[in-house]
Scaffold this motif. Structure first.
Motif, short mmCIF file in Angstrom:
data_model
loop_
_atom_site.label_atom_id
_atom_site.label_comp_id
_atom_site.label_asym_id
_atom_site.label_seq_id
_atom_site.Cartn_x
_atom_site.Cartn_y
_atom_site.Cartn_z
N THR A 261 0.83 -1.21 0.00
CA THR A 261 0.00 0.00 0.00
C THR A 261 0.86 1.26 0.00
N LEU A 262 1.92 1.25 0.78
CA LEU A 262 2.84 2.39 0.79
C LEU A 262 3.39 2.65 -0.61
N ASN A 263 3.74 1.60 -1.33
CA ASN A 263 4.29 1.77 -2.67
C ASN A 263 3.31 2.48 -3.59
N ARG A 298 13.31 -9.96 0.28
CA ARG A 298 12.85 -8.66 -0.22
C ARG A 298 12.29 -7.79 0.90
N ASP A 299 11.77 -8.41 1.97
CA ASP A 299 11.29 -7.63 3.11
C ASP A 299 12.45 -6.97 3.83
N HIS A 300 13.54 -7.70 3.97
CA HIS A 300 14.74 -7.11 4.59
C HIS A 300 15.22 -5.91 3.77
N LEU A 301 15.19 -6.06 2.45
CA LEU A 301 15.62 -4.97 1.58
C LEU A 301 14.68 -3.77 1.68
N ALA A 302 13.37 -4.04 1.75
CA ALA A 302 12.41 -2.95 1.86
C ALA A 302 12.61 -2.19 3.16
N TYR A 303 12.83 -2.90 4.24
CA TYR A 303 13.07 -2.22 5.52
C TYR A 303 14.37 -1.41 5.47
N LEU A 304 15.37 -1.95 4.81
CA LEU A 304 16.63 -1.20 4.69
C LEU A 304 16.42 0.09 3.92
N MET A 305 15.70 0.04 2.82
CA MET A 305 15.43 1.25 2.04
C MET A 305 14.63 2.26 2.85
N ALA A 316 14.17 4.46 -4.60
CA ALA A 316 14.58 3.06 -4.75
C ALA A 316 13.45 2.21 -5.31
N TRP A 317 12.21 2.46 -4.86
CA TRP A 317 11.08 1.69 -5.37
C TRP A 317 10.85 1.97 -6.85
N ASP A 318 10.94 3.21 -7.26
CA ASP A 318 10.76 3.58 -8.67
C ASP A 318 11.80 2.87 -9.53
N PHE A 319 13.03 2.84 -9.04
CA PHE A 319 14.10 2.17 -9.78
C PHE A 319 13.79 0.67 -9.92
N TYR A 320 13.36 0.04 -8.83
CA TYR A 320 13.04 -1.38 -8.85
C TYR A 320 11.86 -1.66 -9.77
N ALA A 321 10.81 -0.85 -9.67
CA ALA A 321 9.59 -1.09 -10.45
C ALA A 321 9.88 -0.97 -11.94
N LYS A 322 10.73 -0.02 -12.32
CA LYS A 322 11.08 0.14 -13.72
C LYS A 322 11.83 -1.06 -14.25
#
Length: 326
Positions: A261-263, A298-305, A316-322
């Motif tokens: 939802t945050l994304n 991926r949860d660990h990575l999301a928390y790190l970001m 970071a999310w925009d970069f990943y989504a692209k």
């Protein structure tokens, strides 16, 4: 061996560019004894016309036209009128392999029909680039319903989706999709698993899931997208009551729902309060989720970001989504 009647329910809404491909993939099933129920949910494009034309050439297909009431209502309408011993769902912008039905039916047969539910994996399709992503690993297993719920909560091969499953009609006697809500799959799949002592799983991609930019899942944020949290929290409460030792798994799924939802809020206006509440929830449960050895990487990575702040997380999310769609 006599083939039992299997119902295929296809809800339709404004998918004129995709519908013909979907219907043709169903018509080409190597399992022949099908009842295909097309529920046109008040389409405003030519989807209804395409459906009407298609049923003229295949007696197994029938179409129901109704005023727009949403995906859940369309699926429920199909359940209300179906006659099959088994039922599967297909979304009208997706398509399936010729052995989609027979593959899952054979999985059930391999358990001597002790399993009332079978499932297969998805092939994610990104139309913009044509890239396909296999969500399975080719394995087969007979799991308990409890094991399937746990794997679903960790995104471990088992998906929440209503489609890519073949179930006994009786499973749906007490299960209906929540009308007027989005993300209805998370509110129903666990209920099927809770009824099944055995689930026949074939993790091979037989269902092509087309990820469109304007779909319910990928479209921008609107307040009704918060239904994901409502549906997920409802699932969590009922699953913990059913099996308390699944509490860590459902908490991970609740955290995932907040990240998802945050994304979707990252480029929306007037969402500061929503974002603040999401971040508070995520931070509150960070320690419990990250110490769980089953939590996906991926949860660990999301928390790190997120630890670097929301602006960095957005970048970071925009970069990943692209990159994900390429």
């Amino acid at each position: 061996m006599t083939q039992p009647l299997i119902s295929v329910i296809i809800p339709i809404y404004n998918v004129e560019a995709y519908l013909q491909r979907c219907l043709e993939s169903v018509a080409k099933q190597d399992y022949q004894n099908l009842e295909v129920i097309l529920v046109d949910d008040g389409s405003m494009d030519d989807s209804g016309i395409i459906a009407d034309q298609f049923v003229k050439h295949d007696r197994r297909f029938k179409v129901i036209h109704q005023e727009n009431a949403g995906l859940s209502a369309a699926r429920n309408r199909g359940l209300d009128v179906m006659h099959g011993e088994y039922v599967t769902f297909i979304d009208s912008d997706d398509y399936v392999t010729p052995d989609y039905v027979s593959f899952m039916y054979q999985l059930l047969a391999d358990t001597n029909f002790k399993a009332p539910l079978a499932l297969c994996s998805l092939m994610n399709v990104y139309p913009a680039t044509g890239r396909q992503q296999n969500c399975g690993d080719g394995s087969q297993a007979v799991l308990s319903g409890k094991e399937c719920i746990e794997k679903m909560c960790y995104h471990d091969l088992v998906d929440t989706c209503a489609y890519a499953k073949l179930g006994k009609a009786e499973l749906y006697q007490t299960v209906r999709f929540p009308e007027g809500k989005l993300f209805e799959d998370i509110a129903t799949s666990y209920q099927l698993f809770m009824q099944a002592e055995q689930v026949a799983c074939g993790f091979s991609p037989k269902y092509f899931y087309v990820i469109r930019d304007n779909s319910i899942v990928t479209a921008g944020f609107k307040p009704n997208k918060l239904d994901l949290l409502v549906m997920t929290d409802q699932m969590a409460r009922e699953v913990v009551a059913y099996s308390p030792d699944l509490a860590p798994a459902v908490l991970r799924r609740q955290v995932y729902a907040r990240f998802s939802t945050l994304n979707q809020t990252l480029h929306a206006a007037d969402v500061a309060q929503v974002q603040a509440e999401l971040v508070v929830y995520l931070r509150t449960h960070k320690k419990a989720v990250l110490k769980n050895p089953k939590t996906p990487r991926r949860d660990h990575l999301a928390y790190l970001m997120l630890s670097f702040g929301l602006p960095f997380y957005r970048w970071a999310w925009d970069f990943y989504a692209k990159r994900k769609g390429n």
